[in-house]
Design a protein around this motif. Structure first.
Motif, PDB file in Angstrom:
ATOM      1  N   LEU A 215       0.419   0.067  -1.174  1.00 54.40           N
ATOM      2  CA  LEU A 215       1.702  -0.357  -1.866  1.00 54.40           C
ATOM      3  C   LEU A 215       1.787  -2.033  -1.845  1.00 54.40           C
ATOM      4  O   LEU A 215       1.889  -2.530  -1.018  1.00 54.40           O
ATOM      5  CB  LEU A 215       2.874   0.289  -1.551  1.00 54.40           C
ATOM      6  CG  LEU A 215       3.256   1.678  -1.687  1.00 54.40           C
ATOM      7  CD1 LEU A 215       4.321   2.203  -1.449  1.00 54.40           C
ATOM      8  CD2 LEU A 215       2.677   2.198  -3.240  1.00 54.40           C
TER       9      LEU A 215
ATOM     10  N   VAL B 279       7.070  -2.852  -3.270  1.00 60.40           N
ATOM     11  CA  VAL B 279       8.131  -1.895  -3.088  1.00 60.40           C
ATOM     12  C   VAL B 279       9.642  -2.356  -3.311  1.00 60.40           C
ATOM     13  O   VAL B 279       9.893  -3.497  -2.933  1.00 60.40           O
ATOM     14  CB  VAL B 279       7.762  -1.166  -2.066  1.00 60.40           C
ATOM     15  CG1 VAL B 279       9.013  -0.129  -1.814  1.00 60.40           C
ATOM     16  CG2 VAL B 279       6.649  -0.642  -1.708  1.00 60.40           C
TER      17      VAL B 279
ATOM     18  N   TRP C 275       8.145   6.247  -7.178  1.00 57.69           N
ATOM     19  CA  TRP C 275       8.020   7.229  -6.167  1.00 57.69           C
ATOM     20  C   TRP C 275       8.562   8.300  -6.589  1.00 57.69           C
ATOM     21  O   TRP C 275       7.865   9.432  -6.325  1.00 57.69           O
ATOM     22  CB  TRP C 275       7.954   6.533  -4.815  1.00 57.69           C
ATOM     23  CG  TRP C 275       7.389   7.566  -3.802  1.00 57.69           C
ATOM     24  CD1 TRP C 275       7.815   8.598  -3.140  1.00 57.69           C
ATOM     25  CD2 TRP C 275       6.085   7.258  -3.216  1.00 57.69           C
ATOM     26  NE1 TRP C 275       6.930   9.133  -2.415  1.00 57.69           N
ATOM     27  CE2 TRP C 275       5.919   8.301  -2.376  1.00 57.69           C
ATOM     28  CE3 TRP C 275       4.902   6.432  -3.355  1.00 57.69           C
ATOM     29  CZ2 TRP C 275       4.695   8.426  -1.687  1.00 57.69           C
ATOM     30  CZ3 TRP C 275       3.855   6.264  -2.806  1.00 57.69           C
ATOM     31  CH2 TRP C 275       3.692   7.414  -1.645  1.00 57.69           C
TER      32      TRP C 275
ATOM     33  N   GLY D 239       0.329   9.181  -1.099  1.00 58.97           N
ATOM     34  CA  GLY D 239      -0.167   8.086  -1.637  1.00 58.97           C
ATOM     35  C   GLY D 239      -1.729   8.146  -1.646  1.00 58.97           C
ATOM     36  O   GLY D 239      -2.172   7.070  -1.855  1.00 58.97           O
TER      37      GLY D 239
ATOM     38  N   CYS E 194       5.755  -0.435  -7.162  1.00 58.23           N
ATOM     39  CA  CYS E 194       6.268   0.787  -7.059  1.00 58.23           C
ATOM     40  C   CYS E 194       7.998   0.723  -6.825  1.00 58.23           C
ATOM     41  O   CYS E 194       8.430   0.072  -5.758  1.00 58.23           O
ATOM     42  CB  CYS E 194       6.002   1.574  -5.472  1.00 58.23           C
ATOM     43  SG  CYS E 194       6.794   3.093  -5.269  1.00 58.23           S
TER      44      CYS E 194
ATOM     45  N   ALA F  15      -0.535  -2.219  -7.017  1.00 57.95           N
ATOM     46  CA  ALA F  15       0.399  -1.127  -7.095  1.00 57.95           C
ATOM     47  C   ALA F  15       1.844  -1.575  -6.735  1.00 57.95           C
ATOM     48  O   ALA F  15       2.441  -2.057  -5.797  1.00 57.95           O
ATOM     49  CB  ALA F  15      -0.080  -0.026  -5.854  1.00 57.95           C
TER      50      ALA F  15
ATOM     51  N   TRP G  87       2.396   2.129   3.154  1.00 56.08           N
ATOM     52  CA  TRP G  87       2.671   0.805   2.913  1.00 56.08           C
ATOM     53  C   TRP G  87       1.230   0.072   2.576  1.00 56.08           C
ATOM     54  O   TRP G  87       1.209  -0.849   1.572  1.00 56.08           O
ATOM     55  CB  TRP G  87       3.252  -0.151   4.033  1.00 56.08           C
ATOM     56  CG  TRP G  87       4.688   0.313   4.185  1.00 56.08           C
ATOM     57  CD1 TRP G  87       5.327   1.111   5.203  1.00 56.08           C
ATOM     58  CD2 TRP G  87       5.744  -0.092   3.477  1.00 56.08           C
ATOM     59  NE1 TRP G  87       6.549   1.607   5.030  1.00 56.08           N
ATOM     60  CE2 TRP G  87       6.888   0.668   3.717  1.00 56.08           C
ATOM     61  CE3 TRP G  87       5.890  -0.752   2.198  1.00 56.08           C
ATOM     62  CZ2 TRP G  87       8.214   0.508   3.602  1.00 56.08           C
ATOM     63  CZ3 TRP G  87       7.178  -0.907   1.955  1.00 56.08           C
ATOM     64  CH2 TRP G  87       8.414  -0.247   2.088  1.00 56.08           C
TER      65      TRP G  87
END
Length: 382
Positions: free
Chosen positions: A181, A184, A140, A152, A165, A163, A178
């Motif tokens: 994603l 994360v 990010w 995003g 990240c 995705a 969120w």
């Protein structure tokens, strides 16, 4: 002339980052030391890190949050080795750490249908070229380039791939959408100034579904395993860590999260970070010999602020002399005790990198900047 005013705290490193204002070792007095991390008390403290992280960050209730070994690096590698393979993968890189994930996927996992989308320091790859029928791996915020994705919006809600990240210098400092994603990751030693060695991983329901339906064709080390058979190891997301964590580091993480809550949670963290960046932004606008490494304002990191020298004198130096001049500026600041560890990352263009996350006081940023003016003038004059 040397400035008269000095920062109260000279810690501007981009990792490990400054401790919260007012921190002392007394914050660790309640640490569960000399006890098993699997004891009722030890596990409760680990669960507290997970639940406070969820509240502060606004992580959806159906996303799993786990504490994993080896900092953000361990969390990212766990995701790459456990999840990649069923689909082609797009790998985005515009700085050192993103390039590291590219290397691991191409050279270690050796995935045949992997695509590298890269940009030089200061720029982003073409986000419109990303294929979300593929899995997508990206940072990010590029900690070593000071370049971040602006938002995003480029990630579709109806994506087929995952995705993934790396958000280690963005979590707790930037808005993370969120719903966009699936995986994360971050580490404790970044935005909240915790101690190193432990990472965090967040999984969406789509990521969990992938874990439970896909078995990688390569051997998976124990510290990467998130499933047993074809089921998620739920305990990993309830404070049952894979290996033994430092309970001192856990206590420090709890302390950082409590501080975040005390200043208003994400709203307070964002406000402090933005105020710090704004102070630097005003100085850069008024200083003709320096500029941001990030070329577009909307992609400039508000945490790891990367700066390069831009006057004719510096640009006229040979590359080795530019690198030496930049190091000399950072060395003068350190020798004066006004800024520690703010040289640019070793792979980045010569310059400075100032951490401006929420644990840094804006007054200390404002006190530092005239010292950079002085140090640069000293190096140039020499």
């Amino acid at each position: 002339m040397k400035p008269n005013r000095r920062p109260s705290c000279a810690h501007f490193s981009s990792g490990p980052c400054a401790k919260r204002p007012g921190w002392s070792l007394a914050a660790l007095e309640a640490a569960v030391i000399g006890r098993s991390h699997r004891s009722k008390l030890g596990k409760a403290r680990l669960q507290e890190v997970i639940e406070r992280s969820r509240r502060v960050l606004g992580v959806p209730a159906d996303y799993r949050i786990g504490i994993v070994p080896a900092s953000d690096t361990g969390a990212v590698e766990m995701a790459l080795w456990s999840l990649l393979g069923p689909r082609p993968v797009d790998l985005l890189a515009w700085e050192s750490f993103g390039e590291g994930w590219v290397g691991d996927v191409l050279k270690q996992l050796k995935l045949p249908h992997a695509r590298r989308l890269a940009a030089r320091y200061g720029q982003l790859p073409d986000l419109g070229a990303v294929d979300f029928d593929h899995d997508v791996v990206f940072t990010w915020n590029g900690t070593t380039s000071g370049v971040r994705v602006p938002d995003g919006d480029w990630v579709p809600d109806g994506r087929a791939g995952l995705a993934i990240c790396d958000a280690t210098s963005a979590a707790f400092a930037m808005d993370l959408p969120w719903a966009k994603l699936d995986v994360v990751t971050w580490s404790w030693q970044k935005v909240l100034g915790g101690e190193a060695a432990h990472g965090m991983i967040v999984l969406s329901a789509r990521a969990v579904e992938r874990l439970e339906s896909y078995v990688p064709p390569w051997p998976l080390p124990k510290i990467f395993r998130m499933t047993a058979g074809d089921k998620l190891i739920e305990g990993l997301f309830e404070g049952e860590t894979i290996n033994t964590p430092s309970m001192l580091a856990v206590e420090d993480a709890v302390d950082g999260l409590k501080w975040a809550e005390s200043i208003g949670g994400m709203d307070g963290l964002l406000a402090r970070t933005r105020a710090n960046f704004a102070a630097i932004d005003r100085w850069v606008a008024a200083t003709p010999w320096i500029r941001f490494l990030a070329e577009r304002p909307e992609t400039r990191s508000t945490t790891s602020v990367c700066l390069v020298f831009a006057d004719d004198w510096f640009r006229g130096l040979a590359p080795d002399a530019q690198a030496k001049a930049a190091k000399d500026v950072a060395a003068k600041l350190e020798a004066e005790g006004v800024a520690f560890d703010i040289g640019s990352y070793r792979d980045a263009p010569p310059g400075l990198r100032i951490w401006a996350g929420a644990t840094v006081e804006t007054a200390d940023i404002e006190a530092l900047l005239p010292w950079i003016d002085w140090a640069y003038a000293e190096v140039r004059g020499a």
